[in-house]
Structures are given as structure tokens and as C-alpha cells.
Design a protein around this motif. Structure first.
Motif, short mmCIF file in Angstrom:
data_model
loop_
_atom_site.label_atom_id
_atom_site.label_comp_id
_atom_site.label_asym_id
_atom_site.label_seq_id
_atom_site.Cartn_x
_atom_site.Cartn_y
_atom_site.Cartn_z
N THR A 93 28.64 24.41 -8.08
CA THR A 93 29.00 23.46 -9.15
C THR A 93 28.79 24.13 -10.50
N ASP A 94 29.13 23.42 -11.55
CA ASP A 94 28.77 23.83 -12.90
C ASP A 94 27.66 22.94 -13.44
N GLY A 95 26.79 22.48 -12.56
CA GLY A 95 25.63 21.68 -12.97
C GLY A 95 24.39 22.55 -13.06
N TYR A 96 23.70 22.47 -14.18
CA TYR A 96 22.52 23.31 -14.45
C TYR A 96 21.32 22.43 -14.78
N LEU A 97 20.13 22.91 -14.41
CA LEU A 97 18.90 22.25 -14.87
C LEU A 97 18.88 22.32 -16.39
N ALA A 98 18.67 21.18 -17.05
CA ALA A 98 18.80 21.16 -18.51
C ALA A 98 17.88 20.12 -19.12
N VAL A 99 17.56 20.34 -20.38
CA VAL A 99 16.93 19.32 -21.22
C VAL A 99 18.02 18.36 -21.67
N GLY A 100 17.70 17.08 -21.70
CA GLY A 100 18.69 16.10 -22.12
C GLY A 100 18.98 16.20 -23.60
N PRO A 101 20.15 15.76 -24.05
CA PRO A 101 20.49 15.79 -25.47
C PRO A 101 19.47 15.02 -26.30
N ARG A 102 19.30 15.48 -27.52
CA ARG A 102 18.29 14.89 -28.41
C ARG A 102 18.86 13.69 -29.15
N PRO A 103 18.29 12.50 -28.97
CA PRO A 103 18.77 11.33 -29.71
C PRO A 103 18.47 11.49 -31.20
N SER A 104 19.27 10.89 -32.02
CA SER A 104 19.07 10.94 -33.46
C SER A 104 17.70 10.34 -33.82
N GLY A 105 16.93 11.07 -34.62
CA GLY A 105 15.65 10.58 -35.09
C GLY A 105 14.54 10.59 -34.06
N ALA A 106 14.72 11.31 -32.98
CA ALA A 106 13.71 11.35 -31.91
C ALA A 106 13.59 12.75 -31.37
N GLY A 107 12.59 12.95 -30.52
CA GLY A 107 12.45 14.22 -29.84
C GLY A 107 13.33 14.26 -28.61
N TYR A 108 13.38 15.42 -27.97
CA TYR A 108 14.15 15.55 -26.74
C TYR A 108 13.50 14.69 -25.65
N PRO A 109 14.30 14.07 -24.79
CA PRO A 109 13.73 13.22 -23.74
C PRO A 109 12.90 14.02 -22.75
N ALA A 110 11.95 13.33 -22.14
CA ALA A 110 11.09 14.00 -21.17
C ALA A 110 11.83 14.31 -19.88
N GLN A 111 12.60 13.36 -19.39
CA GLN A 111 13.30 13.53 -18.12
C GLN A 111 14.32 14.68 -18.20
N LEU A 112 14.20 15.63 -17.29
CA LEU A 112 15.15 16.72 -17.22
C LEU A 112 16.38 16.30 -16.43
N THR A 113 17.50 16.93 -16.72
CA THR A 113 18.77 16.51 -16.16
C THR A 113 19.45 17.66 -15.44
N VAL A 114 20.59 17.36 -14.84
CA VAL A 114 21.50 18.37 -14.33
C VAL A 114 22.79 18.21 -15.13
N GLY A 115 23.08 19.18 -15.99
CA GLY A 115 24.19 19.04 -16.91
C GLY A 115 24.94 20.33 -17.09
N ALA A 116 25.68 20.39 -18.18
CA ALA A 116 26.54 21.53 -18.45
C ALA A 116 25.73 22.74 -18.91
N SER A 117 26.34 23.91 -18.82
CA SER A 117 25.72 25.14 -19.31
C SER A 117 25.61 25.08 -20.83
N GLY A 118 24.67 25.86 -21.38
CA GLY A 118 24.46 25.89 -22.82
C GLY A 118 23.00 26.14 -23.11
N THR A 119 22.63 26.09 -24.38
CA THR A 119 21.26 26.38 -24.77
C THR A 119 20.26 25.43 -24.12
N LEU A 120 20.63 24.16 -23.97
CA LEU A 120 19.72 23.19 -23.35
C LEU A 120 19.47 23.51 -21.88
N ALA A 121 20.30 24.36 -21.30
CA ALA A 121 20.15 24.74 -19.90
C ALA A 121 19.56 26.13 -19.74
N GLU A 122 18.92 26.65 -20.77
CA GLU A 122 18.30 27.97 -20.70
C GLU A 122 16.79 27.83 -20.56
#
Length: 490
Positions: free
Chosen positions: A161-190
Motif C-alpha cells: 500500500t501507500d499507507g505509512y505510520l504517521a503523526v496526524g495533521p496538526r489542528p489549528s491552534g493546537a499541538g499534534y494529536p497523540a494518536q498515530l495514524t496510517v497515512g500518506a508519505s511525507g514529513t509526518l511519516a518520517e
């Protein structure tokens, strides 16, 4: 620092030395003989109905480059936080060494790789739909393809697949969510895969040791000593962070000084929180003069000052102008190629008489708005040159919090301890003290300083501490921790 702090301890065994920058005492360091990141810990409800990870595309990378088998921390490149097993969910938590279910045993499983919890046999870092979960190690959901992303970074891809272990997107005005996701490639998946017990090397010869390979004993609230002058209102000044004056601290081998500087009609004054009701406080220029005089008398020594800075730039510049000989020893890494070539050796710094480094925690953007930047007169913006862990280990007595995470990670700031720098390696300021300095607690905490540095903070930062900042450096022998860290490179 703005709140009186003292150290905390935890009974824990000393673990293997961690991969960081080397440090061996050179003549430039005399060792005496004698805000907060998201850390979700809550239990997680059952995940929603599984979603399908992104399907593979023709452009998907296929290079598998798993590091050798062993026990690792899985650290987000984006946040510096660790993947942790949180009651079946996989979340990013503040680094806590071998506590909090953050260690994963990496091994090959057929053509794939699995990461088994070091604390729960048979449970692996895996996924359920688009959420990271711990799953049975023998299942398809536990398998990952390790993809080399360069610069010691990796991506963990769900095979096929193209699913990677990743940090979830950062909501406006908040920190990154604690729950890790399986998402697209990119910096959040490094991710960094940081070994629990990395190989270290002996420190290089004295002439080859660079500044970032050194470790310096550092006094938290060095001015709050009750010897040189007042530092706080009545009653508050009964709990000094140190009990020896600046000159004695220098003689004892302290080479880093954390100072709180406030603006009054008399200039830049050293006080805790406020100079109101403080009797006979010391001006910043007075303590800086003590340091410059010491350096003049000891031409092979190097000193660093950290300002918790509540002063207008023109007031600070006028204060520094009062220090005789400051220009002769002031070190300007911003003008000497450090960003391009890295930190120089201690031998080079001594030869060039670049021996006093001054940092401020003030904001560059605020100074630019005021029309005068601090680095225009030699005071560097600390966030551009260092990383630093959150300052407090908890209250003055009782249990302590040894987690080691950036003090500059919140809804508006993101400078992880793992920040690699660009062209140079950021210096690492490791704070090891509590909210309120209590002598007995400080003694215990200082006795455990090396334990925390090696088990918790070195792997959290992927580098050794350059500065070990403590309360009551005169008890618990923190200089012994400095000496040990100065024997190897990470």
C-alpha cells in the motif's frame, strides 16, 4: 529560569551509554574533584470501523532498508516524541526511556519487519485501518516495510500500500494529536529509529574535540545564591538555587550560567520573577565582569551564559557596554562560519580567544519589530543554536518526572530535541531540577543525574547534553556526571 526549580529523582539502574556527541574534559572545562508537548496517556476507546489504507501506486518506493535487529525507540522527526503502546492504541508520548512502553524490538519476519513491544511479548506495533494499534505479531497488520528516507530517517510502510505510520495533521491552534495514524508519505511519516543501547566511541584527542562534543557543568539560576546580593522578595530568597557566589562557582568548575535578567530604572538586573521588593540585587554587568575577569586569568577556559531575558535590546546593549574586556573574549558563531562548517574545536576557540558565548531566550521577531536585534551586539537567539528540554521535573519534594522533551514544543512552537540543525549540530541544554530548590531533594536528584542523562535524555535528543543544568551543584556530585559524559562520543 523564571521559577525556582530543583531536581527530581527516580530509582533506576544505569543503562548503556547512548549515541550522542562526544565529550571529554579538555582544559577548557575544569571539573572539580570534590508549552508542553502532547502526552496522551489516557486509555483509548475501541477504534472506529477500520478504513482502508491508501492503495499502492506505481510511484511507491520499494527500497527496504531496515537497520540491524535490536531494541529501538520510534521517534517522530516532526515532534521528537516516541511511539508508545497506550492500552492498545499507539500514541506519541514524551520520551521516558525504558518506561511507558516506548521500546520496540525490531526483527525481520520473512520479507517484512516487525516491531515487538519490549514490555509485552507477542504484541507488535501495527495498525487497524487508518489507526496505529498494537496487534498480534504474527498477523499481517504487524508487518512493515522499512524505507530509507535519508539523513538517518525512515518510513514504515504497510506492505503493498501507500499507507505509512504517521503523526496526524496538526489542528489549528493546537499541538499534534497523540494518536498515530496510517497515512500518506511525507514529513509526518518520517521516523528516527534510535537504538536503546547504541555504540559509542572514545572521545577524540583534546585538540580535536569540538564544542558540541563537550559537556559543561551549568548552574541553574546561578545569580540566586544569597552570597552576591538579593535575588527575590523576602521569604522567597530563603530558597536559593545555589549557595556559592559566581566567583566561587567559576573556581569550582561551573562553566554554564543560567541568569534571569529584568529591566528596572537601574538597567538590566538579576532577579527572580521580578525585582520588586528585592534588596541589593546584582546588575547583569557585574556578574558578566566577574566572568570576563576569570577568563582573563584563565586563558584556556570557556564560559556560556543563558539569559532568561525580560529586557529591551537597547538596555541590554548598554549593560554589556559596561563590561570591560567583553569584546576581547565574546564568541560570535554567527560570524565565524559555524552554520556552514559546524562547531570549532576547543583548541581553536582558545587560540582565537573566543571564550564567552551569550544566549538569550528572547524572540528575534519581537526585536526586529523594535528595530534592534540582540545578535547585532553579540547576544545570540538561543532557539537558533540550541535545543533544550522542559525545565521542571516536578515539585520540590515527592516524585519526579524524568520524561525528557522539548520546552519549545506547543501549539505555537515546534523545536524538537532531535532537531538536527543545518550545517551544524545544535547544542543540547539538559535541565535537571525541580520547581522549588530543596537541598535534600537536590542532593538525591544530582546523584541520579547521569542515570537520567543516559537513559532518558540522550536517546530523546539523539545527542549528549552539552550543558547539564542543576540546582545546588555543590551537593550530589553532578561534576561526576559531567566527567563521565566527557569520555565518549555519541
Amino acid at each position: 529560569m523564571s521559577t525556582s526549580r530543583a531536581l527530581a529523582g527516580t530509582t533506576a539502574a544505569l543503562v548503556a551509554v547512548v549515541t550522542a556527541v562526544s565529550v571529554v574534559a579538555v582544559s577548557a572545562v575544569a571539573v572539580p574533584a570534590a508549552a508542553v508537548p502532547v502526552t496522551a496517556v489516557s486509555a483509548v476507546a475501541a477504534p472506529p470501523a477500520p478504513a482502508t489504507p491508501p492503495a499502492a501506486s506505481a510511484a511507491s518506493p520499494v527500497v527496504s532498508a531496515a537497520p540491524p535487529g535490536g531494541t529501538y525507540y520510534v521517534q517522530s522527526v516532526t515532534t521528537g516524541l516516541n511511539a508508545a503502546d497506550a492500552a492498545g492504541a499507539v500514541e506519541q508520548h514524551r520520551p521516558r526511556g525504558d518506561e511507558d512502553h516506548q521500546r520496540w524490538r525490531l526483527r525481520a519476519e520473512g520479507s517484512a519487519t516487525v516491531l515487538e513491544s519490549a514490555d509485552t511479548a507477542g504484541r507488535c506495533l501495527g495498525r487497524s485501518g487508518t489507526q496505529a494499534r498494537t496487534v498480534a505479531c504474527g498477523t499481517v497488520e504487524a508487518a512493515w516495510e522499512i524505507v530509507d528516507a535519508g539523513a538517518d530517517r525512515y518510513r514504515l510502510r504497510a506492505p503493498g500500500t501507500d499507507g505509512y505510520l504517521a503523526v496526524g495533521p496538526r489542528p489549528s491552534g493546537a499541538g499534534y494529536p497523540a494518536q498515530l495514524t496510517v497515512g500518506a508519505s511525507g514529513t509526518l511519516a518520517e521516523w528516527y529509529l534510535t537504538p536503546e543501547g547504541p555504540v559509542t566511541n572514545p572521545a577524540p584527542p583534546a585538540g580535536e574535540r569540538t564544542l558540541d562534543q563537550m559537556t559543561f557543568l551549568t548552574a541553574h539560576n546561578a545569580y540566586a545564591n544569597g552570597v552576591d546580593g538579593g535575588f527575590a522578595p523576602p521569604f522567597v530568597n530563603l530558597a536559593p538555587n545555589q549557595v556559592r557566589g559566581i566567583e566561587q562557582q567559576l573556581a569550582d568548575g561551573v562553566r554554564g550560567f543560567q541568569l534571569d535578567v529584568h529591566q528596572t530604572p537601574d538597567g538590566a538586573i538579576l532577579c527572580h520573577n521580578s525585582c520588586t521588593l528585592v534588596g541589593s540585587p546584582v546588575a547583569l554587568w557585574v556578574d558578566l565582569q566577574r566572568m570576563v575577569d576569570f577568563l582573563a586569568a584563565h586563558p584556556d577556559q570557556f564560559v556560556t551564559v543563558f539569559l532568561e531575558d525580560y529586557v529591551d535590546p537597547e538596555v541590554l546593549r548598554a549593560e554589556l557596554d559596561r563590561v570591560t574586556g567583553l569584546a576581547d573574549v565574546l564568541y560570535r558563531p554567527d560570524l565565524t562560519g559555524v552554520r556552514e562548517h559546524g562547531w570549532p574545536t576547543m583548541e581553536r576557540l582558545v587560540a582565537d580567544d573566543d571564550r564567552l558565548l551569550i544566549f538569550s531566550d528572547h524572540s528575534r521577531s519581537a526585536d526586529e519589530s523594535a528595530g534592534l536585534t540582540r545578535d547585532s551586539f553579540g547576544v545570540l537567539y538561543q532557539r537558533e543554536w540550541t535545543v533544550e528540554n522542559y525545565w521542571s521535573m516536578g515539585p520540590g519534594i515527592g516524585d519526579s518526572d524524568w520524561s525528557c522533551y522539548s520546552r519549545w514544543y506547543d501549539a505555537g512552537t515546534n523545536i524538537p530535541l532531535t532537531e538536527p540543525g543545518s550545517g551544524f549540530r545544535p547544542l543540547f541544554v539538559m535541565n535537571h531540577f525541580r520547581d522549588v530548590p530543596v537541598a535534600a531533594t537536590a542532593r538525591t536528584d544530582n546523584e541520579r543525574l547521569l542515570n537520567r542523562a543516559q537513559r532518558f535524555c540522550q536517546p530523546a535528543a539523539r545527542k549528549k547534553p552539552t550543558y547539564l543544568a542543576v540546582d545546588r551543584y555543590d551537593v550530589g556530585d553532578p561534576a561526576a556526571a559531567v566527567a563521565t559524559l566527557n569520555t565518549y562520543t555519541y
